[in-house]
Write a protein that holds these residues in place. Structure first.
Motif, PDB file in Angstrom:
ATOM      1  N   THR A 179       0.780  -0.757   0.362  1.00 29.76           N
ATOM      2  CA  THR A 179      -0.081  -0.010  -0.328  1.00 29.76           C
ATOM      3  C   THR A 179       0.951   1.516   0.347  1.00 29.76           C
ATOM      4  OG1 THR A 179      -1.486  -1.100   0.476  1.00 29.76           O
ATOM      5  CG2 THR A 179      -1.517   1.257   0.786  1.00 29.76           C
ATOM      6  N   LEU A 180       2.065   1.146   0.970  1.00 30.46           N
ATOM      7  CA  LEU A 180       3.290   2.635   0.738  1.00 30.46           C
ATOM      8  C   LEU A 180       3.573   2.555   0.028  1.00 30.46           C
ATOM      9  CD1 LEU A 180       4.139   1.713   4.496  1.00 30.46           C
ATOM     10  CD2 LEU A 180       2.106   2.852   3.940  1.00 30.46           C
ATOM     11  N   PHE A 202       1.407   4.174  -3.304  1.00 31.01           N
ATOM     12  CA  PHE A 202       0.723   5.097  -2.927  1.00 31.01           C
ATOM     13  C   PHE A 202       2.032   6.112  -2.621  1.00 31.01           C
ATOM     14  CE2 PHE A 202      -3.615   3.368  -1.337  1.00 31.01           C
ATOM     15  CZ  PHE A 202      -4.228   4.354  -2.592  1.00 31.01           C
ATOM     16  N   ARG A 203       3.155   5.712  -3.446  1.00 34.84           N
ATOM     17  CA  ARG A 203       4.397   6.561  -2.634  1.00 34.84           C
ATOM     18  C   ARG A 203       4.481   7.113  -1.694  1.00 34.84           C
ATOM     19  NH1 ARG A 203       5.480   8.621  -9.487  1.00 34.84           N
ATOM     20  NH2 ARG A 203       4.678   6.699 -10.807  1.00 34.84           N
ATOM     21  N   LEU A 204       4.377   6.631  -0.927  1.00 34.07           N
ATOM     22  CA  LEU A 204       4.848   7.242   0.442  1.00 34.07           C
ATOM     23  C   LEU A 204       5.684   6.627   1.608  1.00 34.07           C
ATOM     24  CD1 LEU A 204       0.280   6.530   1.861  1.00 34.07           C
ATOM     25  CD2 LEU A 204       1.591   8.794   1.182  1.00 34.07           C
ATOM     26  N   ALA A 205       6.287   5.328   0.728  1.00 33.62           N
ATOM     27  CA  ALA A 205       6.929   5.180   1.986  1.00 33.62           C
ATOM     28  C   ALA A 205       8.042   4.703   0.103  1.00 33.62           C
ATOM     29  CB  ALA A 205       7.238   4.909   3.034  1.00 33.62           C
TER      30      ALA A 205
END
Length: 312
Positions: free
Chosen positions: A66-67, A70-73
């Motif tokens: 998931t991260l 969405f390029r969150l981490a």
């Protein structure tokens, strides 16, 4: 491509949103039982362990996916890929074997009370910690290939002809033979407990039918509820992991899928779906969990304490 990644991220996010709190509820409920009663019934201990490894499945795979989607981490370096795939494969295999262990224990309790097989049930009740340790060692060793052959996608331009693309990581085996041997070992590790738990569920269903034809025994209601919940878990497993293993065999045998992450995404989704949905069955069927969700009311079942059976 952007829309595909978005859909992918939403699917993994939905699994995380259901699987993480669901398994945490089950774990918290049984830890509360352990704290209050100073002990757990054998079936409760198995379910608690199952919830822990299911939480590991969701946390080790769905949350990182998931991260990353969405390029969150950025968690999929070489080391990150090795850790994620290793923990995921180990916890996924443990989830399978613990579901089998639960179904086998329940079939012994329901189908063979008072027979010579009762000694096996008694032994398992006394030594389930040893069984847990053996399962951990076995499945940890069988998942060790992930440490050797997993690499971050940024550090590898494309998987080899005997490699597998898992979107953010590549699993590059040194030869076609090693890939097929690893795949066969994984399929065998899944199919064996699947066949055994299907047999155990058939035994449970047979004796449920037999009990329904007789007068209700004093502990029959609790016993039937426990058996039906286990059969529901096994059915969910067989359906989802059957699809998962079918896709894995397809990936191994059809060459054109080697460089695509679609098959891997589908496999991860279906296997993670069991880890996310199984706590919902446990929450719905286990009165000890229900008791701790219903305004803190503790439900104590005298019959279960006397017989050693759990609602799941």
């Amino acid at each position: 491509m952007v829309s595909e990644v978005l859909v992918r991220g939403m699917l993994y996010l939905s699994l995380s949103a259901v699987g993480v709190p669901g398994n945490l509820v089950v774990i918290t409920a049984f830890l509360s039982v352990l704290y209050q009663d100073k002990r757990l019934l054998t079936a409760d201990a198995i379910v608690l362990h199952l919830a822990c490894v299911n939480l590991m499945v969701v946390a080790a795979r769905c949350l990182p996916e998931t991260l990353a989607s969405f390029r969150l981490a950025t968690v999929f370096s070489d080391a990150g890929c090795k850790a994620v795939i290793f923990v995921y494969r180990t916890s996924r295999a443990l989830s399978i074997w613990l579901t089998f262990l639960l179904s086998a224990y329940q079939s012994l309790c329901v189908a063979l009370p008072g027979s010579c097989w009762a000694s096996i049930c008694t032994w398992l009740a006394r030594h389930y910690s040893l069984v847990f340790l053996i399962l951990w060692l076995l499945n940890t060793c069988m998942s060790s290939a992930a440490i050797l052959f997993s690499f971050g996608a940024r550090n590898t331009s494309a998987p080899a002809s005997h490699g597998i693309n898992v979107q953010f990581c590549f699993v590059n085996f040194p030869s076609k033979l090693s890939k097929e041997a690893n795949g066969a070992a994984q399929v065998g590790r899944d199919v064996v407990p699947m066949a055994l738990m299907a047999l155990a569920s058939l035994i449970i269903l047979f004796f449920l039918y037999k009990h329904s034809q007789q007068a209700k025994a004093r502990r029959g209601g609790s016993e039937r509820r426990a058996a039906k919940a286990v059969v529901a878990l096994v059915t969910l497993y067989v359906v989802l992991y059957g699809v998962d293993n079918g896709l894995w065999v397809y990936t191994l045998t059809v060459r054109k899928t080697m460089g695509s992450s679609l098959m891997s995404d589908l496999r991860i989704f279906f296997s993670s779906l069991y880890a996310a949905l199984s706590p919902l069955i446990i929450i719905a069927s286990n009165r000890k969990v229900n008791g701790r969700l219903g305004c803190g009311v503790t439900v104590k079942v005298v019959k279960e304490q006397a017989t050693g059976l759990s609602t799941v």
